[in-house]
Design an enzyme around this catalytic site. Structure first.
Site, short mmCIF file in Angstrom:
data_model
loop_
_atom_site.label_atom_id
_atom_site.label_comp_id
_atom_site.label_asym_id
_atom_site.label_seq_id
_atom_site.Cartn_x
_atom_site.Cartn_y
_atom_site.Cartn_z
N CYS A 1 0.81 -1.22 0.00
CA CYS A 1 0.00 0.00 0.00
C CYS A 1 0.84 1.27 0.00
O CYS A 1 0.30 2.37 -0.13
CB CYS A 1 -0.93 -0.01 1.20
SG CYS A 1 -1.87 -1.56 1.32
N HIS B 1 -2.87 7.81 6.28
CA HIS B 1 -3.11 6.49 5.70
C HIS B 1 -4.52 6.05 6.07
O HIS B 1 -5.28 5.61 5.21
CB HIS B 1 -2.06 5.50 6.19
CG HIS B 1 -2.10 4.18 5.50
ND1 HIS B 1 -2.10 4.06 4.13
CD2 HIS B 1 -2.17 2.92 5.98
CE1 HIS B 1 -2.14 2.78 3.79
NE2 HIS B 1 -2.19 2.06 4.89
N GLU C 1 -1.15 4.79 13.77
CA GLU C 1 -0.83 6.01 13.03
C GLU C 1 -1.09 7.23 13.90
O GLU C 1 -0.30 8.19 13.91
CB GLU C 1 -1.64 6.10 11.74
CG GLU C 1 -1.27 7.31 10.89
CD GLU C 1 -1.96 7.36 9.54
OE1 GLU C 1 -1.52 8.16 8.70
OE2 GLU C 1 -2.96 6.62 9.34
N LYS D 1 -9.72 8.00 2.54
CA LYS D 1 -10.17 6.62 2.34
C LYS D 1 -11.58 6.39 2.86
O LYS D 1 -12.22 5.41 2.50
CB LYS D 1 -9.21 5.63 3.00
CG LYS D 1 -7.87 5.48 2.31
CD LYS D 1 -7.03 4.39 2.96
CE LYS D 1 -5.68 4.23 2.27
NZ LYS D 1 -4.76 5.34 2.56
N HIS E 1 -9.76 1.82 0.07
CA HIS E 1 -8.30 1.69 0.04
C HIS E 1 -7.88 1.13 -1.31
O HIS E 1 -8.18 -0.01 -1.65
CB HIS E 1 -7.86 0.77 1.18
CG HIS E 1 -6.39 0.72 1.40
ND1 HIS E 1 -5.49 1.39 0.60
CD2 HIS E 1 -5.65 0.07 2.33
CE1 HIS E 1 -4.27 1.15 1.03
NE2 HIS E 1 -4.35 0.36 2.08
N PHE F 1 1.52 -3.61 4.02
CA PHE F 1 1.90 -4.94 4.50
C PHE F 1 3.39 -5.16 4.22
O PHE F 1 3.91 -4.73 3.19
CB PHE F 1 1.09 -6.02 3.78
CG PHE F 1 -0.33 -6.16 4.25
CD1 PHE F 1 -0.84 -5.40 5.28
CD2 PHE F 1 -1.17 -7.10 3.65
CE1 PHE F 1 -2.16 -5.55 5.71
CE2 PHE F 1 -2.49 -7.26 4.07
CZ PHE F 1 -2.98 -6.48 5.09
#
Length: 413
Positions: free
Chosen positions: A164, A304, A315, A336, A341, A400
């Site tokens: 991502c 994010h 975060e 998002k 996403h 990831f």
């Protein structure tokens, strides 16, 4: 030692809530979501039945239908977004040296639709029926190859895959290529077309996706106490970046400055962020340092903000621990909440939202923010856009594998 400014001169977007930059941005600041029931395949047997699909997307306006049939959707999305970005930038064959302009593009899974289609062919009809176009449609680098061929871009050309964080890493690496002298300008960003039965099942079965199937628009709820996972989206966000001198020499309109880039890895867990978001903190810190700014000069963070329990908590902790008292003045939101996403393309469309934030001095909201989470204590611009003076901001993407990528964008002076 001072370095030349890298500036942004073109933007192109294909997103679940808008098929061009202005439509996408207008819907973001109006709080309009692009998330709905899955229509691409029969999702009745799936845990998750919602996604951020493109709506009324018509690539035929920029691509020949015969060419579209030869391309995986992830390449189609990149070509459509790049067409808009290059048109906006004013780049044409008379205004650049093709050997000095390249492409760096991010994608998480590349041509997965083609991969799944051809797996069905070999299972049902045998090996001899697999398409000879299978490999060149599917491989992750092929979108960048198509961009270079369509616009005669003969400079460096790479594809970045860091989950991502891919698009943000691509933008950062494109910036580095220009600064190193390898190019005068780069087309950069990300693209993803991953809404397939296999992908939805995989993410759903690891409990990463929201299962709020009965209320798709409310399913992506970053930083809200009741968040239960992210919503998969698709699309592409592409930018034209170049040296200030190159942009001025050809009379380009400069939209913003790409001021800094920071990248780290958590080295902690394949899917979960490190405790306290220490890897994210270091990436943000590096992006601010690279931009020659102080922490208290950052006005806003396009987070994010995936809507997963672990990401949003960590975060928020990373932002709080890095910015300390300045958090009282800092605005944070997650677009998002409206797009879902986009995996490897997330950083592309979010960089575009960030540039538009600076141009319009308007913060896009985090929609679906109803119940505060005591572990997420920042100002998330809840539910409604806000007018705000923004001179510098960060755009965060984390993936990831522990990948963390952050860019800093400044108002151009």
């Amino acid at each position: 030692m001072s370095r030349e400014k890298i500036v942004i001169t073109g933007l192109g977007a294909v997103a679940p809530n808008g098929n061009n930059v202005e439509e996408y941005w207008s819907n973001l600041i109006s709080g309009v979501s692009g998330i709905g029931p899955i229509t691409y395949f029969d999702a009745s047997g799936h845990r998750v039945k919602i996604a951020g699909e493109l709506s009324n997307f018509q690539p035929e306006s920029v691509l020949d239908p015969k060419d579209i049939r030869k391309l995986d959707p992830f390449s189609v999305y990149a070509l459509a977004a790049t067409h808009e970005a290059i048109s906006m930038s004013g780049l044409d064959s008379d205004s650049f040296n093709p050997d000095r302009i390249g492409v760096t593009i991010g994608t998480g899974v590349g041509g997965i639709q083609t991969l799944e289609d051809q797996q069905r062919v070999i299972d049902q009809k045998g090996a001899r029926r697999v398409s000879p176009h299978f490999v060149p449609k599917m491989i992750a680098n092929i979108a960048g190859g198509h961009l270079s061929m369509r616009w005669n871009l003969k400079g460096p050309n790479q594809t970045i895959t860091s989950a991502c964080a891919s698009a943000t890493d691509a933008i950062g690496m494109a910036m580095r290529l220009i600064l190193s002298g390898d190019a005068d300008a780069m087309v950069t960003g990300g693209t993803e077309a991953s809404i397939t039965g296999l992908t939805i099942a995989g993410f759903a079965n690891m409990r990463a996706l929201s299962q709020l199937n009965d209320d798709p628009v409310a399913a992506s709820r970053p930083f809200d106490r009741d968040r239960d996972g992210f919503v998969l989206g698709e699309g592409s966000g592409m930018l034209v970046i170049e040296t200030e001198s190159h942009a001025k020499a050809r009379g380009a309109t400069i939209l913003a400055e790409l001021a800094g880039y920071g990248s780290t890895d958590d080295a902690f867990h394949i899917t979960q962020p490190s405790e306290g978001g220490i890897g994210a903190l270091k990436a943000m810190e590096r992006a601010v340092t690279d931009s020659k700014l102080n922490l208290d000069e950052i006005d806003y963070i396009n987070a994010h903000g995936t809507s997963t329990p672990f990401n949003d908590k960590n975060e928020s902790a990373a932002i709080s621990n890095l910015f300390q008292d300045h958090c009282n003045m800092l605005k944070v939101s997650s677009t998002k909440s409206m797009t879902g996403h986009l995996l490897g393309a997330a950083g592309g469309i979010e960089a575009i939202a960030s540039v538009k934030t600076i141009i319009d001095q308007t913060l896009p909201p985090t929609i679906n923010y109803d119940t505060p989470d005591p572990e997420c204590e920042l100002d998330y611009v809840p539910n409604n856009a806000q007018d705000c003076q923004v001179n510098a901001l960060l755009s965060n993407t984390f993936g990831f594998g522990g990948h963390n990528a952050v860019i800093c964008i400044k108002k151009y002076n």
